[in-house]
Design a protein around this motif. Structure first.
Motif, PDB file in Angstrom:
ATOM      1  N   ALA A   1       0.839  -1.198   0.000  1.00  0.00           N
ATOM      2  CA  ALA A   1       0.000   0.000   0.000  1.00  0.00           C
ATOM      3  C   ALA A   1       0.873   1.246   0.000  1.00  0.00           C
ATOM      4  N   LEU A   2       0.327   2.341  -0.478  1.00  0.00           N
ATOM      5  CA  LEU A   2       1.053   3.607  -0.434  1.00  0.00           C
ATOM      6  C   LEU A   2       1.178   4.079   1.008  1.00  0.00           C
ATOM      7  N   PRO A   3       2.289   4.719   1.341  1.00  0.00           N
ATOM      8  CA  PRO A   3       2.373   5.315   2.677  1.00  0.00           C
ATOM      9  C   PRO A   3       1.354   6.448   2.805  1.00  0.00           C
ATOM     10  N   LYS A   4       0.844   6.645   3.983  1.00  0.00           N
ATOM     11  CA  LYS A   4      -0.108   7.739   4.206  1.00  0.00           C
ATOM     12  C   LYS A   4       0.593   9.087   4.151  1.00  0.00           C
ATOM     13  N   GLU A   5       1.834   9.120   4.627  1.00  0.00           N
ATOM     14  CA  GLU A   5       2.598  10.365   4.653  1.00  0.00           C
ATOM     15  C   GLU A   5       4.029  10.092   4.194  1.00  0.00           C
ATOM     16  N   SER A   6       4.663  11.130   3.700  1.00  0.00           N
ATOM     17  CA  SER A   6       6.067  11.040   3.305  1.00  0.00           C
ATOM     18  C   SER A   6       6.665  12.436   3.396  1.00  0.00           C
TER      19      SER A   6
ATOM     20  N   GLU B   1      -2.495  12.898  -4.951  1.00  0.00           N
ATOM     21  CA  GLU B   1      -3.593  11.957  -5.185  1.00  0.00           C
ATOM     22  C   GLU B   1      -3.265  10.990  -6.316  1.00  0.00           C
ATOM     23  N   THR B   2      -3.568   9.702  -6.080  1.00  0.00           N
ATOM     24  CA  THR B   2      -3.452   8.662  -7.098  1.00  0.00           C
ATOM     25  C   THR B   2      -4.682   7.766  -6.998  1.00  0.00           C
ATOM     26  N   ALA B   3      -4.865   6.900  -7.985  1.00  0.00           N
ATOM     27  CA  ALA B   3      -5.988   5.959  -7.943  1.00  0.00           C
ATOM     28  C   ALA B   3      -5.810   4.939  -6.832  1.00  0.00           C
ATOM     29  N   ARG B   4      -4.616   4.784  -6.318  1.00  0.00           N
ATOM     30  CA  ARG B   4      -4.333   3.811  -5.256  1.00  0.00           C
ATOM     31  C   ARG B   4      -4.367   4.443  -3.873  1.00  0.00           C
ATOM     32  N   GLY B   5      -4.643   5.728  -3.816  1.00  0.00           N
ATOM     33  CA  GLY B   5      -4.682   6.400  -2.530  1.00  0.00           C
ATOM     34  C   GLY B   5      -3.982   7.747  -2.582  1.00  0.00           C
ATOM     35  N   THR B   6      -3.977   8.426  -1.446  1.00  0.00           N
ATOM     36  CA  THR B   6      -3.423   9.769  -1.336  1.00  0.00           C
ATOM     37  C   THR B   6      -2.276   9.779  -0.333  1.00  0.00           C
ATOM     38  N   ILE B   7      -1.234  10.516  -0.661  1.00  0.00           N
ATOM     39  CA  ILE B   7      -0.105  10.688   0.243  1.00  0.00           C
ATOM     40  C   ILE B   7      -0.038  12.152   0.662  1.00  0.00           C
ATOM     41  N   ILE B   8       0.124  12.394   1.947  1.00  0.00           N
ATOM     42  CA  ILE B   8       0.371  13.740   2.454  1.00  0.00           C
ATOM     43  C   ILE B   8       1.883  13.940   2.517  1.00  0.00           C
ATOM     44  N   ALA B   9       2.354  14.960   1.824  1.00  0.00           N
ATOM     45  CA  ALA B   9       3.797  15.188   1.705  1.00  0.00           C
ATOM     46  C   ALA B   9       4.177  16.562   2.217  1.00  0.00           C
TER      47      ALA B   9
ATOM     48  N   THR C   1       1.767   3.838 -10.703  1.00  0.00           N
ATOM     49  CA  THR C   1       0.999   4.663  -9.772  1.00  0.00           C
ATOM     50  C   THR C   1       0.973   6.101 -10.282  1.00  0.00           C
ATOM     51  N   PRO C   2       0.189   6.369 -11.332  1.00  0.00           N
ATOM     52  CA  PRO C   2       0.150   7.736 -11.860  1.00  0.00           C
ATOM     53  C   PRO C   2      -0.493   8.703 -10.877  1.00  0.00           C
ATOM     54  N   VAL C   3       0.115   9.866 -10.758  1.00  0.00           N
ATOM     55  CA  VAL C   3      -0.444  10.922  -9.915  1.00  0.00           C
ATOM     56  C   VAL C   3      -1.486  11.678 -10.726  1.00  0.00           C
ATOM     57  N   SER C   4      -2.657  11.873 -10.155  1.00  0.00           N
ATOM     58  CA  SER C   4      -3.737  12.561 -10.866  1.00  0.00           C
ATOM     59  C   SER C   4      -3.875  14.018 -10.479  1.00  0.00           C
ATOM     60  N   LYS C   5      -3.453  14.356  -9.254  1.00  0.00           N
ATOM     61  CA  LYS C   5      -3.628  15.736  -8.790  1.00  0.00           C
ATOM     62  C   LYS C   5      -2.717  16.003  -7.600  1.00  0.00           C
ATOM     63  N   ILE C   6      -2.249  17.240  -7.507  1.00  0.00           N
ATOM     64  CA  ILE C   6      -1.481  17.687  -6.345  1.00  0.00           C
ATOM     65  C   ILE C   6      -2.114  18.980  -5.855  1.00  0.00           C
ATOM     66  N   THR C   7      -2.550  18.985  -4.600  1.00  0.00           N
ATOM     67  CA  THR C   7      -3.194  20.169  -4.039  1.00  0.00           C
ATOM     68  C   THR C   7      -2.635  20.454  -2.658  1.00  0.00           C
TER      69      THR C   7
END
Length: 464
Positions: free
Chosen positions: A31-36, A243-251, A222-228
């Motif tokens: 799974a994607l990490p929640k934060e990075s 944001e990706t189709a596999r989840g969102t990472i807070i960076a 894991t294509p990124v669809s949006k960065i906000t």
């Protein structure tokens, strides 16, 4: 102009990707990490180099930042793995245009920075024992137009007279010796200087293997669809929602190593970094061929806009890029195009008999086109890459827009980005050429030099 440019899911297979590395399709965690701490978008030459330099610059004894690399397709499946294999600086051509428009100091910065890559990468490859076929040799830029050769020579002499030190490395060969020196039929002049060739995919995958072993989380497909902007996350410093189709990472920090696809995630670059289709091929040579063995890299230039570039391989095959004359007259074939799933048929036919047509002694070589592929480059509207902090976006950085010329720019530029990200160093303190800094003034600029490099205008702003 459309800004919805994402990597095509089914990009065609280039020669450089025919020996896939074990990390080609790799996800460090299910799974994607929640934060990075840092998210790098793109796992090509830029993204892998940034991750490497960030870890290298983390102070000894300090915990390195958590880094996640997100790649839309396989690792190193974009332009880096689809290029012509050159590590070729520009020390006299576009540099003369830079000198005329921005002064000799700015021009010399660019020329010296690019020339430095040839031996910096050689030393790095040797020290790290990287198997990537890196070779330092001579470039031979073959001129097939007397008028254009004279134009280049005039620019070269002006650079020398104004004190552009890196340009002194180039040597001109005039008409009477050009064909025998280069082995190219009809050559009216040549320019030669130090350059290299490389299997860039292997170089990048070595970097990725190194950083993954040090804890970097690599997520392919894991294509990124949006960065906000975001206010979520356990850390008050968390700024970005990726944001990706596999989840969102807070960076906390985001780095765009997205080249041709930048405007899909950073719309302010829509008119500044344009996806442009390029074409390359591999020409195979039968083992029994008596054709002369090539050892140098080449550019064959018919005029200001029509040119090809090629490198010889150890197996005697030749990788050739260009074929511009076959498709440049129709913008829909190459400009603002992001589909690398198919190749233009006119470009395929262009390479038939290429070595026999252009090189002395190759007439009976039986060389044949083994594979033709296409790639999508990120062309900058002013000819310079965009490097540094994205204007108005705190803790968002960019390394993109290389106009088909990223090999002698990216590795050391990534070192500069790492200084900004790790040490909060200002762009001006990184040692990067001043003209490479991304800025609001550049984003506001209306002029587009990409379309000046076509038939009928005589532009010499060539990128390889």
């Amino acid at each position: 102009m459309s800004s919805e440019h994402f990597p095509a899911p089914n990009g065609m297979l280039p020669y450089w990707r025919t020996e896939p590395h074990r990390l080609d399709n790799h996800r460090s965690t299910e799974a994607l990490p929640k934060e990075s701490d840092i998210v790098i978008v793109g796992a090509g030459y830029a993204g892998s180099s940034i991750a490497y330099h960030i870890l290298e610059q983390t102070p000894s004894g300090s915990k390195p930042p958590s880094i996640t690399i997100l790649e839309a397709r396989q690792a190193c499946s974009g332009a880096t793995a689809r290029n012509g294999g050159h590590m070729k600086p520009d020390i006299y051509n576009f540099v003369a245009t830079i000198e005329a428009e921005h002064g000799v100091e700015a021009a010399a910065e660019v020329a010296a920075f690019e020339a430095k890559h040839v031996y910096a990468v050689k030393d790095f490859v040797e020290n790290k024992k990287i198997d990537c076929d890196y070779t330092v040799t001579k470039a031979i830029d073959v001129q097939l137009s007397s008028d254009h050769f004279q134009k280049l020579k005039n620019g070269y002499e002006r650079l020398l007279s104004n004190g552009c030190e890196p340009t002194k490395q180039a040597r001109f060969v005039n008409a009477k010796d050009a064909e025998s020196f280069s082995g190219v039929k009809g050559a009216v002049g040549c320019v030669t200087y130090d350059a290299g060739s490389i299997w860039a995919y292997k170089f990048v995958l070595h970097l990725l293997e190194k950083v993954v072993s040090q804890g970097v989380n690599l997520q392919t497909h894991t294509p990124v669809s949006k960065i906000t902007k975001s206010t979520n996350g356990s850390s008050s410093a968390a700024r970005w929602k990726v944001e990706t189709a596999r989840g969102t990472i807070i960076a906390r920090k985001v780095i765009l190593a997205t080249n041709a696809y930048t405007s899909a995630l950073a719309p302010q670059y829509q008119n500044n970094i344009i996806p442009v289709r390029g074409t390359c091929c591999r020409i195979a040579v039968p083992p029994a061929s008596t054709a002369p063995r090539l050892t140098c890299t080449y550019t064959l230039r018919w005029n200001g806009w029509d040119y090809d570039y090629l490198i010889p391989r150890a197996d005697r095959s030749i990788v050739v890029g260009g074929a511009r004359t076959a498709f440049i007259h129709d913008l829909n074939n190459w400009y603002n195009v992001s589909d690398d799933s198919r190749v233009l048929e006119d470009a395929v036919r262009y390479f038939d008999g290429y070595m026999q047509r252009n090189f002395v002694g190759w007439e009976d070589s039986n060389a044949y086109t083994d594979r033709v592929w296409t790639g999508i480059m990120g062309y900058s509207s002013d000819g310079f890459p965009h490097i540094g902090s994205v204007p108005g976006q705190e803790d968002q950085f960019i390394l993109a827009g290389f106009t088909g010329h990223g090999m002698p720019q990216i590795f050391l530029a990534a070192e500069g980005i790492a200084k900004m990200v790790v040490g909060d160093v200002a762009f001006e303190e990184t040692g990067l050429p001043r003209l490479f800094k991304t800025s609001q003034a550049r984003l506001d600029r209306q002029e587009n030099n990409i379309l000046k490099g076509g038939p009928g205008n005589g532009s010499s702003q060539a990128k390889l």
